[in-house]
Design a protein around this motif. Structure first.
Motif, mmCIF file in Angstrom:
data_model
loop_
_atom_site.group_PDB
_atom_site.id
_atom_site.type_symbol
_atom_site.label_atom_id
_atom_site.label_comp_id
_atom_site.label_asym_id
_atom_site.label_seq_id
_atom_site.Cartn_x
_atom_site.Cartn_y
_atom_site.Cartn_z
ATOM 1 N N MET A 53 0.854 -1.190 0.000
ATOM 2 C CA MET A 53 0.000 0.000 0.000
ATOM 3 C C MET A 53 0.887 1.237 0.000
ATOM 4 O O MET A 53 1.887 1.299 0.713
ATOM 5 N N THR A 54 0.553 2.209 -0.833
ATOM 6 C CA THR A 54 1.316 3.454 -0.898
ATOM 7 C C THR A 54 0.381 4.609 -0.567
ATOM 8 O O THR A 54 -0.735 4.686 -1.084
ATOM 9 N N TRP A 55 0.836 5.495 0.307
ATOM 10 C CA TRP A 55 -0.006 6.595 0.791
ATOM 11 C C TRP A 55 0.381 7.902 0.118
ATOM 12 O O TRP A 55 1.563 8.268 0.085
ATOM 13 N N ILE A 56 -0.600 8.605 -0.418
ATOM 14 C CA ILE A 56 -0.380 9.900 -1.047
ATOM 15 C C ILE A 56 -1.059 10.981 -0.204
ATOM 16 O O ILE A 56 -2.091 10.743 0.416
ATOM 17 N N LYS A 57 -0.449 12.159 -0.207
ATOM 18 C CA LYS A 57 -0.892 13.237 0.678
ATOM 19 C C LYS A 57 -0.936 14.559 -0.081
ATOM 20 O O LYS A 57 0.093 15.027 -0.546
ATOM 21 N N PRO A 58 -2.089 15.178 -0.214
ATOM 22 C CA PRO A 58 -2.163 16.481 -0.889
ATOM 23 C C PRO A 58 -1.602 17.637 -0.062
ATOM 24 O O PRO A 58 -1.323 18.699 -0.604
ATOM 25 N N SER A 59 -1.433 17.432 1.241
ATOM 26 C CA SER A 59 -0.965 18.506 2.125
ATOM 27 C C SER A 59 0.555 18.501 2.232
ATOM 28 O O SER A 59 1.153 17.534 2.731
ATOM 29 N N ARG B 123 -8.442 18.943 9.648
ATOM 30 C CA ARG B 123 -7.719 17.738 9.270
ATOM 31 C C ARG B 123 -7.296 17.719 7.806
ATOM 32 O O ARG B 123 -7.867 18.431 6.973
ATOM 33 N N ALA B 124 -6.294 16.892 7.538
ATOM 34 C CA ALA B 124 -5.785 16.705 6.181
ATOM 35 C C ALA B 124 -6.044 15.259 5.772
ATOM 36 O O ALA B 124 -5.954 14.350 6.603
ATOM 37 N N ILE B 125 -6.334 15.050 4.509
ATOM 38 C CA ILE B 125 -6.654 13.717 4.032
ATOM 39 C C ILE B 125 -5.390 12.963 3.624
ATOM 40 O O ILE B 125 -4.470 13.534 3.047
ATOM 41 N N GLN B 126 -5.351 11.685 3.974
ATOM 42 C CA GLN B 126 -4.298 10.779 3.517
ATOM 43 C C GLN B 126 -4.994 9.643 2.766
ATOM 44 O O GLN B 126 -6.005 9.111 3.240
ATOM 45 N N ILE B 127 -4.439 9.261 1.633
ATOM 46 C CA ILE B 127 -5.104 8.283 0.773
ATOM 47 C C ILE B 127 -4.166 7.111 0.516
ATOM 48 O O ILE B 127 -3.084 7.279 -0.042
ATOM 49 N N GLY B 128 -4.577 5.930 0.934
ATOM 50 C CA GLY B 128 -3.778 4.734 0.758
ATOM 51 C C GLY B 128 -4.234 3.948 -0.458
ATOM 52 O O GLY B 128 -5.413 3.604 -0.567
ATOM 53 N N LEU B 129 -3.312 3.674 -1.358
ATOM 54 C CA LEU B 129 -3.625 2.954 -2.594
ATOM 55 C C LEU B 129 -3.054 1.542 -2.533
ATOM 56 O O LEU B 129 -1.897 1.343 -2.163
#
Length: 207
Positions: A55-61, A140-146
């Motif tokens: 799983m790889t996590w991407i962060k817009p912040s 809060r900031a969103i973190q997205i796991g792919l």
């Protein structure tokens, strides 16, 4: 004397996607060791030794990324990458996301949530956004796991550009350490509220 009433426009919603974006792309951040970052920069996407099976996590912040990687100083996170990905891909991911924690307003039972979590290729979690001192903020900031097919799409279809922003991370940190907050703020990427469609707002969290 009465207390001043805060400007409503200045109040950030507790859950809101904020990012640098254009009409076609949105910027997300990741941090890796040079052995992964350097080939990615050369290829314009992730290649070996990047592992698609993880799983790889991407962060817009940007600042949340700085908190996570310690301004690019933590082991195996020395290179901070800014990745421009398609908005279509970003929204595809969110449309298939499941919150990483149980929310009784969205799932009748915890068992139902766990079933959804196992079947989803994307996980979303909301963590406290950070200020220039990397202290937590109320919103809060969103973190997205792919994972699975989402990683395949990310690597093969969504990434349009990869940039090394490690020097920027170090420059912002230097300004913070020097006590020059204005200079540090001027260097930050200009993140703004991302216009999520209503169905995606409902899926990943309140805007």
């Amino acid at each position: 004397m009465t207390d001043a009433v805060p400007d409503a426009a200045a109040v950030v919603p507790s859950h809101q996607v904020r990012a640098v974006f254009t009409e076609e792309t949105i910027t997300v951040y990741q941090a890796y060791a040079t052995r992964i970052a350097a080939p990615a920069l050369k290829a314009g996407t992730f290649v070996d030794p990047f592992k698609r099976t993880r799983m790889t996590w991407i962060k817009p912040s940007f600042l949340w990324m700085m908190y996570r990687c310690g301004w690019g100083t933590k082991p195996d996170q020395e290179r901070v990458l800014a990745l421009d990905i398609t908005r279509a891909g970003f929204e595809w991911a969110l449309s298939r996301a499941c919150l990483s924690h149980y929310d009784r307003t969205r799932f009748a039972t915890e068992a139902e949530w766990r079933t959804a979590l196992k079947s989803s290729p994307v996980r979303v979690q909301w963590d406290p956004e950070r200020d220039l001192g990397l202290n937590p903020l109320p919103h809060r900031a969103i973190q997205i796991g792919l994972s699975g097919e989402a990683v395949e799409h990310y690597v093969d279809d969504w990434i349009t550009a990869v940039r090394d922003v490690t020097p920027l991370a170090h420059e912002v940190r230097a300004a913070v350490v020097a006590g020059d907050r204005a200079a540090a703020e001027a260097l930050l990427p200009a993140e703004r509220p991302y216009p999520l469609p209503a169905d995606l707002v409902e899926r990943v969290g309140k805007s």
